[in-house]
Design an enzyme around this catalytic site. Structure first.
Site, PDB file in Angstrom:
ATOM      1  N   HIS A 196     -18.974  -1.021  -5.743  1.00 36.05           N
ATOM      2  CA  HIS A 196     -17.280  -0.237  -6.121  1.00 36.05           C
ATOM      3  C   HIS A 196     -16.549  -1.690  -5.948  1.00 36.05           C
ATOM      4  O   HIS A 196     -15.872  -2.136  -6.715  1.00 36.05           O
ATOM      5  CB  HIS A 196     -17.103   1.178  -5.262  1.00 36.05           C
ATOM      6  CG  HIS A 196     -15.285   0.425  -5.660  1.00 36.05           C
ATOM      7  ND1 HIS A 196     -14.696   1.287  -6.439  1.00 36.05           N
ATOM      8  CD2 HIS A 196     -14.581   0.465  -4.567  1.00 36.05           C
ATOM      9  CE1 HIS A 196     -13.406   1.109  -6.619  1.00 36.05           C
ATOM     10  NE2 HIS A 196     -13.254   0.727  -5.147  1.00 36.05           N
ATOM     11  N   ARG A 227       2.766   3.547  -4.827  1.00 39.87           N
ATOM     12  CA  ARG A 227       1.845   3.073  -3.657  1.00 39.87           C
ATOM     13  C   ARG A 227       0.492   2.879  -5.146  1.00 39.87           C
ATOM     14  O   ARG A 227      -0.717   2.454  -4.679  1.00 39.87           O
ATOM     15  CB  ARG A 227       1.231   4.701  -3.757  1.00 39.87           C
ATOM     16  CG  ARG A 227      -0.352   5.022  -3.046  1.00 39.87           C
ATOM     17  CD  ARG A 227      -0.295   5.903  -2.193  1.00 39.87           C
ATOM     18  NE  ARG A 227      -1.606   5.985  -1.530  1.00 39.87           N
ATOM     19  CZ  ARG A 227      -2.047   7.165  -0.151  1.00 39.87           C
ATOM     20  NH1 ARG A 227      -1.684   7.835   0.445  1.00 39.87           N
ATOM     21  NH2 ARG A 227      -2.621   6.809   0.166  1.00 39.87           N
ATOM     22  N   ARG A 269      -5.563  26.642   6.622  1.00 39.33           N
ATOM     23  CA  ARG A 269      -4.421  26.180   5.942  1.00 39.33           C
ATOM     24  C   ARG A 269      -3.993  24.899   6.665  1.00 39.33           C
ATOM     25  O   ARG A 269      -2.966  24.281   6.009  1.00 39.33           O
ATOM     26  CB  ARG A 269      -3.697  27.257   5.966  1.00 39.33           C
ATOM     27  CG  ARG A 269      -3.487  29.043   4.907  1.00 39.33           C
ATOM     28  CD  ARG A 269      -2.450  29.156   5.285  1.00 39.33           C
ATOM     29  NE  ARG A 269      -3.067  30.713   4.126  1.00 39.33           N
ATOM     30  CZ  ARG A 269      -2.257  31.178   4.901  1.00 39.33           C
ATOM     31  NH1 ARG A 269      -3.193  32.072   5.686  1.00 39.33           N
ATOM     32  NH2 ARG A 269      -3.159  32.564   4.075  1.00 39.33           N
ATOM     33  N   GLU A 316     -12.504  -4.402  -1.978  1.00 32.57           N
ATOM     34  CA  GLU A 316     -10.845  -4.283  -1.710  1.00 32.57           C
ATOM     35  C   GLU A 316     -10.332  -5.530  -0.858  1.00 32.57           C
ATOM     36  O   GLU A 316      -9.301  -5.157  -0.564  1.00 32.57           O
ATOM     37  CB  GLU A 316     -11.157  -2.732  -0.759  1.00 32.57           C
ATOM     38  CG  GLU A 316     -11.834  -1.877  -1.559  1.00 32.57           C
ATOM     39  CD  GLU A 316     -10.859  -0.891  -2.751  1.00 32.57           C
ATOM     40  OE1 GLU A 316      -9.457  -1.139  -2.449  1.00 32.57           O
ATOM     41  OE2 GLU A 316     -11.273  -0.313  -3.505  1.00 32.57           O
ATOM     42  N   HIS A 354     -13.299   1.098 -12.495  1.00 32.26           N
ATOM     43  CA  HIS A 354     -13.569   2.641 -12.772  1.00 32.26           C
ATOM     44  C   HIS A 354     -14.649   2.757 -14.729  1.00 32.26           C
ATOM     45  O   HIS A 354     -14.828   3.725 -14.760  1.00 32.26           O
ATOM     46  CB  HIS A 354     -11.890   3.112 -13.239  1.00 32.26           C
ATOM     47  CG  HIS A 354     -11.395   3.458 -11.881  1.00 32.26           C
ATOM     48  ND1 HIS A 354      -9.965   3.901 -11.798  1.00 32.26           N
ATOM     49  CD2 HIS A 354     -12.144   3.341 -10.507  1.00 32.26           C
ATOM     50  CE1 HIS A 354      -9.919   3.813 -10.107  1.00 32.26           C
ATOM     51  NE2 HIS A 354     -11.141   4.200  -9.659  1.00 32.26           N
ATOM     52  N   ASN A 374      -4.289   0.479  -6.736  1.00 32.76           N
ATOM     53  CA  ASN A 374      -5.078   0.413  -8.230  1.00 32.76           C
ATOM     54  C   ASN A 374      -4.716  -0.669  -8.514  1.00 32.76           C
ATOM     55  O   ASN A 374      -6.017  -0.733  -9.485  1.00 32.76           O
ATOM     56  CB  ASN A 374      -4.409   1.611  -8.797  1.00 32.76           C
ATOM     57  CG  ASN A 374      -5.946   1.772  -9.200  1.00 32.76           C
ATOM     58  OD1 ASN A 374      -6.697   2.637  -8.943  1.00 32.76           O
ATOM     59  ND2 ASN A 374      -5.307   2.399 -10.357  1.00 32.76           N
ATOM     60  N   HIS A 379      -8.194  -2.255 -10.475  1.00 27.41           N
ATOM     61  CA  HIS A 379      -9.411  -0.709 -10.832  1.00 27.41           C
ATOM     62  C   HIS A 379      -9.181  -0.763 -11.655  1.00 27.41           C
ATOM     63  O   HIS A 379      -9.843   0.705 -12.479  1.00 27.41           O
ATOM     64  CB  HIS A 379      -8.432   0.254  -9.524  1.00 27.41           C
ATOM     65  CG  HIS A 379      -9.449  -0.086  -8.540  1.00 27.41           C
ATOM     66  ND1 HIS A 379      -8.343  -1.010  -7.270  1.00 27.41           N
ATOM     67  CD2 HIS A 379      -9.675   0.640  -6.761  1.00 27.41           C
ATOM     68  CE1 HIS A 379      -9.023  -1.267  -6.519  1.00 27.41           C
ATOM     69  NE2 HIS A 379      -9.951   0.245  -6.116  1.00 27.41           N
ATOM     70  N   LYS A 431      -4.985  10.106   1.744  1.00 28.43           N
ATOM     71  CA  LYS A 431      -5.987  11.139   0.432  1.00 28.43           C
ATOM     72  C   LYS A 431      -7.623  11.701   0.952  1.00 28.43           C
ATOM     73  O   LYS A 431      -7.742  10.772   1.064  1.00 28.43           O
ATOM     74  CB  LYS A 431      -5.714   9.787  -1.153  1.00 28.43           C
ATOM     75  CG  LYS A 431      -4.985   9.826  -0.952  1.00 28.43           C
ATOM     76  CD  LYS A 431      -5.062   8.845  -2.783  1.00 28.43           C
ATOM     77  CE  LYS A 431      -3.758   8.558  -3.573  1.00 28.43           C
ATOM     78  NZ  LYS A 431      -3.939   7.017  -5.189  1.00 28.43           N
ATOM     79  N   GLU A 437       1.906   9.129  -4.110  1.00 25.56           N
ATOM     80  CA  GLU A 437       1.851   7.941  -5.229  1.00 25.56           C
ATOM     81  C   GLU A 437       2.748   8.662  -6.264  1.00 25.56           C
ATOM     82  O   GLU A 437       1.939   8.544  -7.732  1.00 25.56           O
ATOM     83  CB  GLU A 437       0.523   8.354  -5.230  1.00 25.56           C
ATOM     84  CG  GLU A 437      -0.169   7.391  -7.246  1.00 25.56           C
ATOM     85  CD  GLU A 437      -1.290   6.948  -6.479  1.00 25.56           C
ATOM     86  OE1 GLU A 437      -1.778   6.806  -5.326  1.00 25.56           O
ATOM     87  OE2 GLU A 437      -1.906   6.075  -7.916  1.00 25.56           O
ATOM     88  N   LYS A 489      -1.258  -1.451   3.526  1.00 22.66           N
ATOM     89  CA  LYS A 489      -1.341  -0.285   3.111  1.00 22.66           C
ATOM     90  C   LYS A 489      -0.237   0.977   3.879  1.00 22.66           C
ATOM     91  O   LYS A 489      -0.379   1.757   3.084  1.00 22.66           O
ATOM     92  CB  LYS A 489      -2.919  -0.252   3.057  1.00 22.66           C
ATOM     93  CG  LYS A 489      -3.079   1.603   2.548  1.00 22.66           C
ATOM     94  CD  LYS A 489      -4.473   1.694   2.484  1.00 22.66           C
ATOM     95  CE  LYS A 489      -4.735   3.191   1.299  1.00 22.66           C
ATOM     96  NZ  LYS A 489      -5.714   4.028   1.582  1.00 22.66           N
TER      97      LYS A 489
HETATM   98  N1  GLY Z   1      -6.915   3.922  -2.226  1.00 24.13           N
HETATM   99  C1  GLY Z   1      -5.694   4.077  -2.869  1.00 24.13           C
HETATM  100  C2  GLY Z   1      -4.926   5.238  -2.540  1.00 24.13           C
HETATM  101  O1  GLY Z   1      -4.943   5.563  -0.935  1.00 24.13           O
HETATM  102  O2  GLY Z   1      -4.311   5.099  -2.633  1.00 24.13           O
END
Ligand code: GLY
Length: 347
Positions: free
Chosen positions: A253, A230, A124, A188, A241, A234, A237, A146, A226, A216
């Site tokens: 990418h 956040r 957990r 990026e 994508h 993107n 993107h 993430k 998000e 960031k």
């Molecule tokens: N890669 C985008 C984020 O971390 O929200």
């Protein structure tokens, strides 16, 4: 952003990620992976080091300074699978890893996503430290919590927000990267020029990485889960994508993001949100990283427009993150004809 020499005797740049009791530091600098014992939480008895064959082959290894075992995954993005999570959890359990112990992930985004998610679900949740070895990983995947793996139905469809205890971005590791992997990170990096209107041009590479991490970190601190802000990460993107989902284009990418940034700027201009000079600025920044500013040859415009509405960030029909007087914001309801005409403009 503070230049500090706190991490042993080594000059490194410390960037704090402020998330209350889940706050941590990101350290950027040459050789910072060798300071791993200093960022392992003091009560950790054992460490499972998760890394990838290519990382080991490139000579990038770590010593956490406590009892540890090294778990080496295959190379490639396919390691982001539930099968790999189960395999790692079983190996951790057979070794007897407990909640007092920790995982250390050494590698690019695929390794930190897999190991981070495994740490999030094993017992957990156990602590994890990231040693990020790619430019893309250092300025994006390793920061912000993430974690996740892919399904045959789509990328990152299973995951968790699980913040690391520390992140080490070792710029020495970047010297071992293939050029195309470096280009992926540069796409990026170009994005960050616009997210915070950052003047990155005059900075050294470690300073630039630290500034991107700082931008960031500010975004993540404002919107960890998000629910709004956040999504600015993107930027560029949606087209990227779509190009990746369509497949068949020879693009990394970051290269897809680069074209996506120029497209987003053109869309913002067509909708009256920014002046032509700002579009030129996008082209200058992207071109300055020697990245593509136009669609790949043979791009299927109708298919790309169709794919925009399937982007998983599209919560209200076709939504793009677009630059404007108030900065980058979500803009919904763009007409398919406009989207197609603007694709024509960057052909
Ligand atoms: N890669 C985008 C984020 O971390 O929200």
């Amino acid at each position: 952003m503070t230049v500090e020499a706190e991490l042993g005797s080594m000059d490194a740049i410390r960037v704090p990620v402020e998330l209350g009791d889940r706050s941590y530091d990101v350290w950027v600098g040459a050789g910072v992976r060798h300071r791993l014992p200093e960022v392992i939480p003091g009560d950790v008895k054992r460490v499972a080091v998760v890394t990838q064959a290519a990382v080991v082959d490139a000579g990038i290894t770590v010593d956490p300074g406590v009892e540890h075992r090294v778990f080496i995954t295959d190379n490639g993005e396919h390691i982001k699978s539930m099968g790999a999570v189960e395999e790692l959890c079983r190996e951790f359990a057979q070794w007897g890893l407990t909640r007092r112990d920790a995982v250390v992930a050494v590698g690019g985004g695929a390794v930190t996503d897999l190991a981070g998610f495994t740490a999030a679900v094993y017992h957990r949740g156990i602590r994890v430290v990231f040693v990020s070895t790619t430019l893309l990983g250092q300025i994006d995947a390793s920061v912000g919590g993430k974690t996740g793996v892919n399904l045959p139905e789509g990328k990152n469809l299973i995951g968790a927000f699980w913040q690391p205890s520390a992140v080490l971005c070792d710029t020495d590791a970047l010297e071992t990267l293939p050029p195309e992997e470096m280009r992926s990170g540069l796409g990026e990096m170009a994005k960050y020029h616009f997210i915070a209107d950052a003047d990155l041009d005059a900075l050294s590479l470690p300073e630039r990485i630290a500034r991107c991490v700082e931008i960031k970190a500010e975004v993540v601190a404002a919107d960890e889960r998000e629910s709004g802000r956040r999504a600015v990460l993107n930027y560029g993107h949606t087209l990227a994508h779509a190009l990746e989902a369509h497949g068949g284009y020879d693009l990394r990418h970051g290269e897809a993001v680069a074209v996506g940034l120029v497209y987003a700027a053109e869309l913002a201009h067509c909708t009256g949100r920014i002046e032509a000079e700002r579009v030129d600025e996008h082209r200058r920044v992207v071109g300055g990283y020697d990245l593509p500013t136009s669609l790949p040859a043979g791009a299927d415009l109708d298919a790309l427009v169709g794919l925009f509405s399937r982007d998983k960030k599209a919560v209200d029909g076709v939504t793009f993150m677009l630059d404007g007087p108030e900065g980058i914001q979500p803009v919904a309801g763009l007409a398919p004809a406009l989207l197609r005409e603007t694709l024509e403009a960057i052909r």
